[in-house]
Scaffold this motif. Structure first.
Motif: not given
Length: 381
Positions: A299-309
């Motif tokens: 889930v951390v990596r999922l939220n990271r994807a949003v931040a990268v976007g």
């Protein structure tokens, strides 16, 4: 004395009874009975020493229950005369109760329920209402949990990480019934922070404060969810944000980074931005990288994807998302958001519908359904 102040005495009173020789389950029942008696008596006859009053009342109730049960007759030897309440180490007792209620042999739901009852001082009815289950169901859950820990020595060392996860579970339940579990979790975590000097305890307290400070802006008057980017930041509690940042900075200064401190740092960056457009997304990505190194939570990596976007554009966010399992909770919602930002409203609408079907609560489902309807209306001739 208000309800929260009364409940704050629960751990030290329970600890005194246990140290006098009462088993945990019987002592906890006696303390609950004493709290009920206090609510009835104190408004008209407030005691000079509330804690001493509770200790005396709880001990009497424990003795009454003991004498009434022939199987526990041996406990009569504990008292030939009633002891006078004396000074006790409430800090140590409180800390051990946290560890006991978060015992690894308990399921997360049982650990949460037992913590709210034994440490938080909530009644079974209040806990049942908060979790939207029948009172009888919750009573059975708490009873099983008490039996499970009844043989555990009160002075055994505990696991701070387990205690913190239990408190975080309480906080994430938010509000239902007549008990504000988010506020209760903050109160209990403050209590824990006073009992133990640990940077991750401070990190969790900071995280809770920073999230709780934004609570008023999270819902519209009709109860619908308001995304972070659309929230009225004037409704955020700046005093609580300042406290959360101060607690976090003191924890980070100890140079023992943990996952709750990293999460709090991300929350602080959101809270510090005057507007959504001024959010420091590159720094948030860096903190997610730190967090991913501390925990293997997808889930951390999922939220990271949003931040990268947000930091590097939706294509970069979609590339980061493609590395993850699409069965993750909220995967479809994140994909929908990034697809919309990338200029593909048709696919975004389809993904919002899929995400709505998988939503874990009504408010989230309704929000995602509205997003899909908005995009479909826009693309319909």
């Amino acid at each position: 004395m208000d309800g929260a102040a009364l409940r704050s005495l629960t751990p030290s009173v329970l600890g005194i009874l246990v140290r006098r020789g009462a088993d945990f389950a019987a002592a906890e029942d006696a303390v609950q009975d004493a709290l009920v008696e206090a609510v009835r008596v104190w408004p008209s006859d407030p005691p000079r020493d509330p804690k001493g009053w509770l200790v005396t009342a709880a001990w009497r109730k424990f003795l009454d229950a003991t004498r009434a049960n022939a199987a526990r007759r041996r406990r009569e030897d504990l008292v030939d005369e009633e002891p006078v309440p004396g000074p006790a180490s409430s800090v140590d007792d409180t800390l051990q109760l946290y560890f006991l209620c978060a015992h690894p042999s308990l399921t997360p739901s049982s650990a949460v329920a037992l913590t709210l009852r034994a440490v938080g001082g909530l009644t079974t009815r209040q806990i049942a209402q908060a979790y939207l289950v029948p009172e009888a169901t919750m009573a059975q859950r708490i009873s099983r949990a008490k039996r499970t820990v009844s043989g555990v020595r009160f002075d055994q060392p505990g696991d701070v990480a387990t205690v913190l996860r239990v408190l975080y579970l309480v906080f994430n339940e938010g509000y239902s019934g007549d008990v504000d579990l988010a506020a209760e979790a903050v109160r209990l975590t403050r209590q824990l922070a006073a009992a133990i000097d640990h940077p991750e305890v401070a990190g969790l307290l900071a995280l809770m404060l920073l999230h709780h400070a934004r609570r008023a802006g999270r819902t519209a008057p009709d109860g619908s969810l308001v995304p972070l980017a659309e929230q009225d930041r004037g409704r955020w509690d700046t005093g609580v944000i300042a406290e959360g940042v101060e607690v976090l900075q003191a924890a980070l200064a100890r140079d023992r980074l943990g996952e709750f401190q990293a999460q709090a740092a991300i929350a602080a960056l959101h809270a510090d931005a005057p507007t959504a457009a001024e959010t420091d997304w590159p720094q948030i990505v860096e903190w997610y990288d730190e967090l991913a190194g501390l925990t293997d939570n997808p889930v951390v990596r999922l939220n990271r994807a949003v931040a990268v976007g947000e930091a590097d554009g939706p294509r970069a966010g979609l590339a980061a998302l493609a590395e993850l399992d699409d069965s993750l909770p909220r995967y479809a919602a994140v994909a929908a958001y990034l697809r919309e930002r990338d200029g593909d409203p048709v696919e975004a609408a389809r993904l919002y519908v899929e995400a709505a079907r998988k939503a874990s609560n009504v408010a989230e489902r309704d929000h995602l359904t509205r997003q899909a309807a908005r995009l479909n209306a826009r693309s319909t001739p």
